[in-house]
Design a protein around this motif. Sequence first.
Motif, PDB file in Angstrom:
ATOM      1  N   ILE A  70      13.532  -7.477   7.027  1.00  0.00           N
ATOM      2  CA  ILE A  70      13.008  -7.300   5.672  1.00  0.00           C
ATOM      3  C   ILE A  70      13.766  -6.136   5.046  1.00  0.00           C
ATOM      4  CG2 ILE A  70      10.961  -6.829   4.280  1.00  0.00           C
ATOM      5  CD1 ILE A  70       9.348  -7.766   6.851  1.00  0.00           C
ATOM      6  N   ASN A  71      14.531  -6.434   3.989  1.00  0.00           N
ATOM      7  CA  ASN A  71      15.320  -5.425   3.291  1.00  0.00           C
ATOM      8  C   ASN A  71      14.598  -5.025   2.014  1.00  0.00           C
ATOM      9  OD1 ASN A  71      17.636  -5.637   5.111  1.00  0.00           O
ATOM     10  ND2 ASN A  71      17.864  -7.653   4.229  1.00  0.00           N
ATOM     11  N   ILE A  72      14.282  -3.746   1.883  1.00  0.00           N
ATOM     12  CA  ILE A  72      13.559  -3.227   0.724  1.00  0.00           C
ATOM     13  C   ILE A  72      14.504  -2.269   0.003  1.00  0.00           C
ATOM     14  CG2 ILE A  72      11.561  -1.895  -0.038  1.00  0.00           C
ATOM     15  CD1 ILE A  72      10.281  -2.793   2.720  1.00  0.00           C
ATOM     16  N   THR A  73      14.723  -2.507  -1.297  1.00  0.00           N
ATOM     17  CA  THR A  73      15.656  -1.702  -2.088  1.00  0.00           C
ATOM     18  C   THR A  73      14.922  -1.052  -3.246  1.00  0.00           C
ATOM     19  OG1 THR A  73      17.437  -3.225  -1.518  1.00  0.00           O
ATOM     20  CG2 THR A  73      17.826  -1.753  -3.376  1.00  0.00           C
ATOM     21  N   SER A  74      15.199   0.225  -3.467  1.00  0.00           N
ATOM     22  CA  SER A  74      14.572   0.955  -4.563  1.00  0.00           C
ATOM     23  C   SER A  74      15.240   0.600  -5.885  1.00  0.00           C
ATOM     24  CB  SER A  74      14.690   2.468  -4.324  1.00  0.00           C
ATOM     25  OG  SER A  74      14.161   3.170  -5.424  1.00  0.00           O
ATOM     26  N   LYS A  75      14.412   0.394  -6.905  1.00  0.00           N
ATOM     27  CA  LYS A  75      14.897   0.151  -8.257  1.00  0.00           C
ATOM     28  C   LYS A  75      14.493   1.286  -9.192  1.00  0.00           C
ATOM     29  CE  LYS A  75      14.331  -3.997  -9.768  1.00  0.00           C
ATOM     30  NZ  LYS A  75      13.644  -5.256 -10.100  1.00  0.00           N
ATOM     31  N   LEU A 117      15.934   0.231   2.655  1.00  0.00           N
ATOM     32  CA  LEU A 117      15.221   0.434   3.912  1.00  0.00           C
ATOM     33  C   LEU A 117      15.099  -0.939   4.569  1.00  0.00           C
ATOM     34  CD1 LEU A 117      13.416   2.144   5.862  1.00  0.00           C
ATOM     35  CD2 LEU A 117      11.485   1.416   4.440  1.00  0.00           C
ATOM     36  N   THR A 118      15.452  -1.016   5.843  1.00  0.00           N
ATOM     37  CA  THR A 118      15.332  -2.270   6.587  1.00  0.00           C
ATOM     38  C   THR A 118      14.286  -2.101   7.668  1.00  0.00           C
ATOM     39  OG1 THR A 118      17.631  -2.855   6.149  1.00  0.00           O
ATOM     40  CG2 THR A 118      16.563  -3.967   7.989  1.00  0.00           C
ATOM     41  N   VAL A 119      13.335  -3.022   7.699  1.00  0.00           N
ATOM     42  CA  VAL A 119      12.316  -3.073   8.745  1.00  0.00           C
ATOM     43  C   VAL A 119      12.306  -4.483   9.316  1.00  0.00           C
ATOM     44  CG1 VAL A 119      10.897  -1.210   7.782  1.00  0.00           C
ATOM     45  CG2 VAL A 119      10.473  -3.567   7.089  1.00  0.00           C
ATOM     46  N   PHE A 120      11.572  -4.670  10.391  1.00  0.00           N
ATOM     47  CA  PHE A 120      11.604  -5.946  11.094  1.00  0.00           C
ATOM     48  C   PHE A 120      10.200  -6.436  11.430  1.00  0.00           C
ATOM     49  CE2 PHE A 120      15.428  -3.583  11.954  1.00  0.00           C
ATOM     50  CZ  PHE A 120      16.432  -4.519  11.746  1.00  0.00           C
ATOM     51  N   ALA A 121      10.062  -7.761  11.445  1.00  0.00           N
ATOM     52  CA  ALA A 121       8.871  -8.435  11.967  1.00  0.00           C
ATOM     53  C   ALA A 121       9.341  -9.203  13.197  1.00  0.00           C
ATOM     54  CB  ALA A 121       8.277  -9.374  10.931  1.00  0.00           C
ATOM     55  N   MET A 122       8.595  -9.093  14.285  1.00  0.00           N
ATOM     56  CA  MET A 122       9.019  -9.705  15.542  1.00  0.00           C
ATOM     57  C   MET A 122       7.929 -10.616  16.080  1.00  0.00           C
ATOM     58  SD  MET A 122      10.775  -6.269  17.143  1.00  0.00           S
ATOM     59  CE  MET A 122      11.372  -6.994  18.625  1.00  0.00           C
ATOM     60  N   ASP A 123       8.128 -11.040  17.311  1.00  0.00           N
ATOM     61  CA  ASP A 123       7.149 -11.845  18.040  1.00  0.00           C
ATOM     62  C   ASP A 123       6.887 -13.171  17.337  1.00  0.00           C
ATOM     63  OD1 ASP A 123       6.933  -9.694  19.830  1.00  0.00           O
ATOM     64  OD2 ASP A 123       5.360  -8.781  18.629  1.00  0.00           O
ATOM     65  N   GLY A 124       7.918 -13.734  16.684  1.00  0.00           N
ATOM     66  CA  GLY A 124       7.765 -15.022  16.040  1.00  0.00           C
ATOM     67  C   GLY A 124       6.914 -14.998  14.786  1.00  0.00           C
TER      68      GLY A 124
END
Length: 108
Positions: free
Chosen positions: A36-41, A81-88
């Motif tokens: 998940i890529n989150i970019t500030s505007k 900011l990059t975060v991740f979701a895992m476990d399917g």
Amino acid sequence: MKKTIAILLSALPFYANADFSANLETNKNYPGITQINITSKENSGTLNDIQINRGNCKLYNYQFQEVKKLDPIQLKFGKKLTVFAMDGCNVIEVTLTTNQDTYQLSWQ
């Protein structure tokens, strides 16, 4: 005030009147992990919380460590900011709580 914004195609970035934009990417090297890529505007946007699927999916950092409580993160315009979701976890909704508002982003 909570704002709900639907995103029709996950490959396209989200553009709307919000402090942040977000998009999803499938990690080709690690199946079952969604990036998940989150970019500030905004010039000085602050993220206070990120929830994935209303808290039903865990949030992970770039080291793939679970993030239980997010410390406020200030992002200047154009920073990501990059975060991740895992476990399917099938990411359908991401809620961003900022210093200005709460944004609910949906992918369907």
